[in-house]
Write a protein that holds these residues in place. Structure first.
Motif, PDB file in Angstrom:
ATOM      1  N   TYR A 262       0.825  -1.207   0.000  1.00  0.00           N
ATOM      2  CA  TYR A 262       0.000   0.000   0.000  1.00  0.00           C
ATOM      3  C   TYR A 262       0.862   1.261   0.000  1.00  0.00           C
ATOM      4  N   LEU A 263       2.010   1.205   0.678  1.00  0.00           N
ATOM      5  CA  LEU A 263       2.945   2.332   0.613  1.00  0.00           C
ATOM      6  C   LEU A 263       3.409   2.545  -0.823  1.00  0.00           C
ATOM      7  N   MET A 264       3.709   1.462  -1.524  1.00  0.00           N
ATOM      8  CA  MET A 264       4.145   1.542  -2.920  1.00  0.00           C
ATOM      9  C   MET A 264       3.063   2.181  -3.792  1.00  0.00           C
ATOM     10  N   ILE A 265       1.823   1.776  -3.586  1.00  0.00           N
ATOM     11  CA  ILE A 265       0.713   2.315  -4.375  1.00  0.00           C
ATOM     12  C   ILE A 265       0.588   3.818  -4.156  1.00  0.00           C
ATOM     13  N   HIS A 266       0.640   4.242  -2.890  1.00  0.00           N
ATOM     14  CA  HIS A 266       0.494   5.669  -2.579  1.00  0.00           C
ATOM     15  C   HIS A 266       1.683   6.482  -3.079  1.00  0.00           C
ATOM     16  N   ILE A 267       2.891   5.972  -2.883  1.00  0.00           N
ATOM     17  CA  ILE A 267       4.089   6.690  -3.333  1.00  0.00           C
ATOM     18  C   ILE A 267       4.068   6.843  -4.853  1.00  0.00           C
ATOM     19  N   SER A 268       3.674   5.787  -5.549  1.00  0.00           N
ATOM     20  CA  SER A 268       3.590   5.837  -7.010  1.00  0.00           C
ATOM     21  C   SER A 268       2.616   6.916  -7.463  1.00  0.00           C
ATOM     22  N   ARG A 269       1.462   7.021  -6.806  1.00  0.00           N
ATOM     23  CA  ARG A 269       0.476   8.046  -7.161  1.00  0.00           C
ATOM     24  C   ARG A 269       1.037   9.449  -6.937  1.00  0.00           C
ATOM     25  N   ILE A 270       1.741   9.633  -5.824  1.00  0.00           N
ATOM     26  CA  ILE A 270       2.304  10.949  -5.523  1.00  0.00           C
ATOM     27  C   ILE A 270       3.313  11.357  -6.595  1.00  0.00           C
TER      28      ILE A 270
END
Length: 277
Positions: A262-270
């Motif tokens: 989930y951290l990866m998903i959020h960081i990618s979006r940012i």
């Protein structure tokens, strides 16, 4: 009530008689030219106040039918749960459902597990998760995996405001800033702290840190999606591991593979959508 901006054909940003802004649902209220006065209030089926304006852009991007099902689920939660719910539950849940539908199409054979730990800790929220999955199947004709009962249940847990507003034993804001600077340094960017994707990331971090502090982590099996994202975005993966290390050092608790995902998903979006270079 005055409709001031269209979100979709059946949803609009409105102003009530006291000039307070809200999101209103009603058949066809998004059709007329804006702004206009809604004279027949019986046409309004649902209203939601106090939503963060940074979420408005997301509401326009989510398919109309997904957004409306999410609103029905939130309405059910408001009736069922005896507490104040975070007003941003609606866009967060709609975004999650839309992502779950997309993920299901891309990873049809992926197996994820229902969390019995969450069911034991949060039986009412889990029942709401079951209701949500059944409603999605009925309205959108998509059968989500059983694990989505757990995922949706956690949205309700996170939205119960008295839980997240309890004082923490450490400075959450300072830790979030350290994590943000870690991401900025790794990708040599300046993150827009007012942007939607960043605020969604911050909300996720607050709830996760709270669960870690209360030792209420749960583990599902998102291994297939995790490995796919790791291979596709190695720099994002390395950044998520770096953020996990910061959290582990501060809270003396290990970050699960699911939380790293989930951290990866959020960081990618940012990095893709919400930065100032």
């Amino acid at each position: 009530m005055k409709a001031i901006k269209k979100i979709n054909n059946n949803v609009a940003i409105c102003e009530d008689d006291n000039k307070k802004e809200l999101i209103a649902f009603g058949k066809g209220i998004g059709f007329p030219a804006m702004p206009y006065q809604i004279t027949d209030l019986s046409s309004i089926s649902m209203t939601f106040y106090r939503m963060d304006k940074s979420y408005y852009k997301l509401l326009e991007e989510i398919p109309e039918e997904v957004f409306e099902v999410a609103a029905m689920i939130v309405k059910k939660a408001q009736i069922t749960l005896n507490c104040n719910l975070n007003p941003n539950l609606l866009p967060g849940l709609a975004d999650h459902i839309n992502f779950a539908l997309t993920r299901l199409k891309k990873f049809k054979k992926m197996k994820m597990l229902f969390s019995y730990d969450v069911e034991q800790l949060y039986p009412t929220e889990t029942s709401l998760g079951r209701y949500a999955v059944k409603l999605i199947q009925k309205k959108l004709l998509v059968k989500l995996p059983e694990s989505e009962i757990t995922n949706i249940a956690m949205h309700f847990v996170n939205a119960e405001e008295e839980n997240i507003n309890q004082p923490s034993k450490f400075d959450v804001e300072s830790l979030i800033e350290v994590i943000t600077k870690e991401i900025e340094q790794r990708f040599e960017v300046s993150i827009d702290r007012k942007g939607f994707n960043y605020n969604r990331f911050i909300m996720h971090l607050r709830y996760y840190l709270k669960r870690l502090e209360e030792k209420r982590q749960f583990v599902d099996d998102n291994g297939v999606l995790f490995e796919a994202m790791k291979e596709e975005n190695p720099l994002i993966y390395e950044c998520a591991i770096g953020v996990s290390s910061i959290i582990e050092e501060k809270l003396h608790a290990q970050t699960t593979q699911d939380e790293t995902l989930y951290l990866m998903i959020h960081i990618s979006r940012i990095i893709k959508n919400n930065t100032i270079t």
